[in-house]
Design a protein around this motif. Structure first.
Motif, PDB file in Angstrom:
ATOM      1  N   ARG A  56       0.844  -1.190   0.000  1.00 56.62           N
ATOM      2  CA  ARG A  56       0.000   0.000   0.000  1.00 56.62           C
ATOM      3  C   ARG A  56       0.878   1.239   0.000  1.00 56.62           C
ATOM      4  O   ARG A  56       2.006   1.207   0.474  1.00 56.62           O
ATOM      5  CB  ARG A  56      -0.896   0.003   1.237  1.00 56.62           C
ATOM      6  CG  ARG A  56      -1.803  -1.216   1.332  1.00 56.62           C
ATOM      7  CD  ARG A  56      -2.541  -1.245   2.650  1.00 56.62           C
ATOM      8  NE  ARG A  56      -3.580  -0.233   2.719  1.00 56.62           N
ATOM      9  CZ  ARG A  56      -4.850  -0.447   2.404  1.00 56.62           C
ATOM     10  NH1 ARG A  56      -5.223  -1.643   1.995  1.00 56.62           N
ATOM     11  NH2 ARG A  56      -5.739   0.500   2.503  1.00 56.62           N
ATOM     12  N   VAL A  57       0.367   2.314  -0.546  1.00 52.73           N
ATOM     13  CA  VAL A  57       1.107   3.576  -0.492  1.00 52.73           C
ATOM     14  C   VAL A  57       0.275   4.601   0.260  1.00 52.73           C
ATOM     15  O   VAL A  57      -0.954   4.530   0.271  1.00 52.73           O
ATOM     16  CB  VAL A  57       1.421   4.145  -1.893  1.00 52.73           C
ATOM     17  CG1 VAL A  57       2.542   3.378  -2.528  1.00 52.73           C
ATOM     18  CG2 VAL A  57       0.182   4.136  -2.755  1.00 52.73           C
ATOM     19  N   ALA A  58       0.965   5.571   0.857  1.00 49.22           N
ATOM     20  CA  ALA A  58       0.261   6.642   1.549  1.00 49.22           C
ATOM     21  C   ALA A  58      -0.114   7.714   0.532  1.00 49.22           C
ATOM     22  O   ALA A  58       0.739   8.235  -0.182  1.00 49.22           O
ATOM     23  CB  ALA A  58       1.136   7.223   2.641  1.00 49.22           C
ATOM     24  N   ILE A  59      -1.428   7.962   0.425  1.00 48.10           N
ATOM     25  CA  ILE A  59      -1.859   9.035  -0.475  1.00 48.10           C
ATOM     26  C   ILE A  59      -1.871  10.350   0.289  1.00 48.10           C
ATOM     27  O   ILE A  59      -1.384  11.371  -0.172  1.00 48.10           O
ATOM     28  CB  ILE A  59      -3.261   8.740  -1.033  1.00 48.10           C
ATOM     29  CG1 ILE A  59      -3.260   7.389  -1.733  1.00 48.10           C
ATOM     30  CG2 ILE A  59      -3.666   9.837  -2.001  1.00 48.10           C
ATOM     31  CD1 ILE A  59      -4.583   7.038  -2.329  1.00 48.10           C
ATOM     32  N   PHE A  60      -2.480  10.297   1.467  1.00 49.50           N
ATOM     33  CA  PHE A  60      -2.432  11.412   2.412  1.00 49.50           C
ATOM     34  C   PHE A  60      -1.764  10.891   3.665  1.00 49.50           C
ATOM     35  O   PHE A  60      -1.722   9.681   3.863  1.00 49.50           O
ATOM     36  CB  PHE A  60      -3.845  11.878   2.779  1.00 49.50           C
ATOM     37  CG  PHE A  60      -4.586  12.445   1.631  1.00 49.50           C
ATOM     38  CD1 PHE A  60      -4.193  13.654   1.069  1.00 49.50           C
ATOM     39  CD2 PHE A  60      -5.679  11.777   1.107  1.00 49.50           C
ATOM     40  CE1 PHE A  60      -4.888  14.167   0.012  1.00 49.50           C
ATOM     41  CE2 PHE A  60      -6.367  12.299   0.032  1.00 49.50           C
ATOM     42  CZ  PHE A  60      -5.969  13.497  -0.519  1.00 49.50           C
ATOM     43  N   PRO A  61      -1.315  11.790   4.510  1.00 46.88           N
ATOM     44  CA  PRO A  61      -0.882  11.315   5.812  1.00 46.88           C
ATOM     45  C   PRO A  61      -2.076  10.644   6.489  1.00 46.88           C
ATOM     46  O   PRO A  61      -3.161  11.230   6.551  1.00 46.88           O
ATOM     47  CB  PRO A  61      -0.485  12.595   6.563  1.00 46.88           C
ATOM     48  CG  PRO A  61      -0.386  13.656   5.533  1.00 46.88           C
ATOM     49  CD  PRO A  61      -1.147  13.227   4.329  1.00 46.88           C
ATOM     50  N   GLY A  62      -1.888   9.417   6.926  1.00 43.31           N
ATOM     51  CA  GLY A  62      -2.972   8.737   7.627  1.00 43.31           C
ATOM     52  C   GLY A  62      -3.890   7.956   6.721  1.00 43.31           C
ATOM     53  O   GLY A  62      -4.827   7.322   7.181  1.00 43.31           O
ATOM     54  N   MET A  63      -3.662   7.982   5.408  1.00 41.91           N
ATOM     55  CA  MET A  63      -4.489   7.157   4.545  1.00 41.91           C
ATOM     56  C   MET A  63      -3.635   6.419   3.519  1.00 41.91           C
ATOM     57  O   MET A  63      -2.906   7.036   2.760  1.00 41.91           O
ATOM     58  CB  MET A  63      -5.516   8.007   3.804  1.00 41.91           C
ATOM     59  CG  MET A  63      -6.432   7.140   2.966  1.00 41.91           C
ATOM     60  SD  MET A  63      -7.311   8.036   1.727  1.00 41.91           S
ATOM     61  CE  MET A  63      -7.843   6.721   0.670  1.00 41.91           C
TER      62      MET A  63
END
Lengths: 316, 307
Positions: free
Chosen positions: B131-138
């Motif tokens: 998975r990659v972080a799109i936003f911090p926390g998501m």
């Protein structure tokens, strides 16, 4: 002369169907009774489609939906303990007619290939609806406990009586369809198929005529579904699968589009072909697929075309 | 129902929509230009998924798997075009529907014959796993993000091809007046074959991307085909722009319906009733959308002009 050949063909076809139970009994092959009950149920479905496809030019790719609705009408009422045949068959007709009125009202605003695609999509919607209805067995379908009860007068649990009941319904539908296509209503429908613009110009509200034909056709198919439920005592969403709709069209084409007897011959040919091929190999669809393509490419006039050609004149 | 969950499902919807667009683009191109209804398009999607999963499982090279799927689809597409469809262009739509129905039966059963009844295992290549972080926390699965990127890139490429190149000009010209283009000396038969191959490759691309997300089974193309049909009916048959917008719409509506309809219904009806009605309504949502669109615009949202 051609009319006579046609009448003889009709008489022979129905005579053969009437003699099947006796022949099956004499040959000690009760299985054939079952096979031909299935033939006649699908003949009713094919007849109903031929009414709008052959005479109205409406290519409904979703007729299996009404077959399913008819079956589920029997199944669901049986689930709640209502086994009165008049209520069950009445519900089958009513539900099919109402659904067709809705689907027809939307899809008949278009024509040609859009109509094919939209009827297909709506049938798929009903298919997914019944898959998601877990109360009625969802994907696995539901068993039906009792046959439709017509006050004890027609005990459908007897296979021979069921056979002749289906036979009688088929004969009635065939007669009724014949009257319908020759009537003023049928002529209007055929006129709209040949030249919709001209029919509109001379003042026929062809949308309403087409919608009425669509509803009649769906109701007839719903009856076929209710009969199928009585034969199988089981109903599942598989009966509404889109490939089933395709099969009903194939029956009409195999028999010869736009001839009522052709629909019956086509249903018989298809069900027997399915039976023979599936006995041959598990992967019989590998044979059936290319066979269908060959039929479409080279034998478009169907089985009825063979009879009509021998009668002399070319059929319209 | 947090905003992050909504955002994640929105992305899932876009990802689904983009895959539907790859399918619908081929279907609508072939119909718009060749006036041919190709129901066997779903079979090419299935073949793409199978070839990719099989080659990747055998060789371990994802690049090779993609090439095998695209090349296989191209070859089968062109073979089917020359053997069957050439004879169907002048026939009515009923014949086309039935012949392609025969093709579907043939391809589905052939796949079952070769690879068996059970689903073929299809895995995400390592460089797209995780998975990659799109936003911090998501975070969001990288593979699904890749599908969105590939789909959008193909949409842009298709737009450039149709609107900015000579081939695209011929395609558009062929769509509005086939006879005239032929009379001007363009080899229409060749153009058709090329176009058919292009459509087949788009379907295979959609299928090979779908492999790890859905399961690779015989008949996997049928459901997608019908969704693609809904897409092009809503978008306007023959319009690529319409297909793009309708595909995203369908993808988002379908995904959101499946996730949020049940909890939303549960808010104001009994839980057991919502458990039944939620999935039932969700499975019907896109068809109801189609009915509403068609009731007001029988030609679809963006009917192609000049026909």
């Amino acid at each position: 002369m051609r009319l006579d050949a046609y009448r003889i063909a009709v008489a022979v076809s129905f005579l053969v169907l009437a003699l099947v139970p006796a022949a099956a009994w004499a040959a000690d092959r009760p299985f054939y009774l079952d096979l031909f009950t299935r033939v006649m149920v699908f003949a009713i479905a094919a007849l109903s489609l031929d009414l709008i496809l052959g005479y109205g030019g409406m290519v409904s790719f979703g007729h299996a939906a009404y077959l399913g609705l008819g079956s589920y009408a029997v199944g669901i009422l049986d689930h709640y303990g209502i086994d009165n045949g008049f209520i069950q068959f009445g519900a089958a007709i009513l539900v099919s007619a109402l659904t067709a009125a809705f689907i027809g009202a939307v899809s008949l605003r278009t024509s040609g290939v859009s109509f094919v695609m939209i009827t297909l999509a709506f049938a798929q919607m009903l298919y997914f609806l019944f898959i998601s209805l877990n109360v009625f067995g969802g994907d696995d379908g539901m068993s039906i406990v009792r046959h439709s009860d017509f006050g004890g007068a027609v005990p459908l649990d007897n296979p021979t009586i069921l056979y002749f009941a289906v036979f009688a319904v088929l004969a009635f539908c065939f007669w009724g369809s014949g009257r319908l296509v020759e009537s003023r209503f049928g002529m209007t429908l055929r006129g709209a198929r040949s030249n919709a613009r001209r029919m509109t110009a001379i003042g026929f509200p062809i949308f309403r005529y087409r919608l009425a034909a669509f509803v009649i056709s769906a109701s007839m198919c719903g009856v076929a579904g209710a009969l199928l439920a009585n034969q199988l005592l089981f109903v599942s969403p598989a009966i509404m699968h889109w490939s089933r709709s395709g099969e009903i069209i194939i029956m009409v084409i195999m028999g010869g589009i736009g001839s009522l007897l052709g629909a019956i011959l086509g249903a018989a040919a298809y069900v027997m072909l399915e039976h023979e091929l599936s006995a041959l190999t598990e992967h019989w669809l590998v044979i059936l697929g290319p066979l269908l393509i060959l039929i479409v490419l080279f034998a478009k006039r169907g089985l009825y075309g063979l009879i009509a050609r021998e009668g002399g004149a070319a059929g319209g | 129902m947090t905003p992050l969950l909504v955002l994640e499902q929105l992305l899932n919807g876009v990802q689904f929509g983009v895959m539907l667009f790859l399918m619908a683009a081929g279907l609508t191109l072939v119909f718009g230009i060749m006036n041919l209804v190709n129901f066997a398009h779903g079979s090419i999607y299935m073949i793409g998924a199978y070839l990719c999963a099989y080659t990747y499982g055998r060789t371990g090279s994802y690049i090779l798997a993609i090439l095998a799927a695209l090349a296989g689809a191209l070859v089968i597409g062109i073979a089917v075009e020359t053997i069957v469809f050439r004879r169907l262009y002048r026939r009515d739509h009923l014949d086309q529907v039935l012949a392609t129905f025969g093709l579907i039966l043939f391809f589905n059963e052939s796949v079952r014959l070769i690879w068996g009844d059970t689903a073929l295992y299809s895995s995400v290549p390592p460089f797209l796993a995780g998975r990659v972080a799109i936003f911090p926390g998501m975070t969001y699965p990288l593979y699904r993000l890749a599908i969105i990127v590939v789909g959008l890139a193909v949409a842009v490429a298709l737009y450039l091809l149709v609107m900015k190149t000579r081939l695209g000009m011929l395609i558009r010209a062929g769509a509005s007046n086939r006879t005239m283009v032929g009379a001007l000396g363009v080899d229409i038969a060749l153009l058709f074959t090329l176009l058919f191959g292009l459509g087949a490759m788009l379907a295979a691309l959609s299928g090979l991307l779908a492999g790890p997300v859905f399961s690779v089974t015989a008949g996997m193309g049928d459901g997608v085909l019908i969704l693609a049909i809904v897409v092009i009916v809503i978008g306007g048959i023959g319009s690529i722009r319409g297909a793009f917008i309708a595909a995203l719409l369908i993808g988002v509506v379908d995904t959101m319906g499946r996730v949020f309809l049940r909890p939303m219904l549960a808010a104001f009806m009994a839980k057991s009733a919502a458990d039944n009605a939620g999935p039932a309504l969700a499975s019907m949502a896109i068809y109801i959308l189609m009915a509403v669109v068609l009731y007001f615009r029988p030609q679809g949202l963006f009917p192609p002009r000049g026909r």
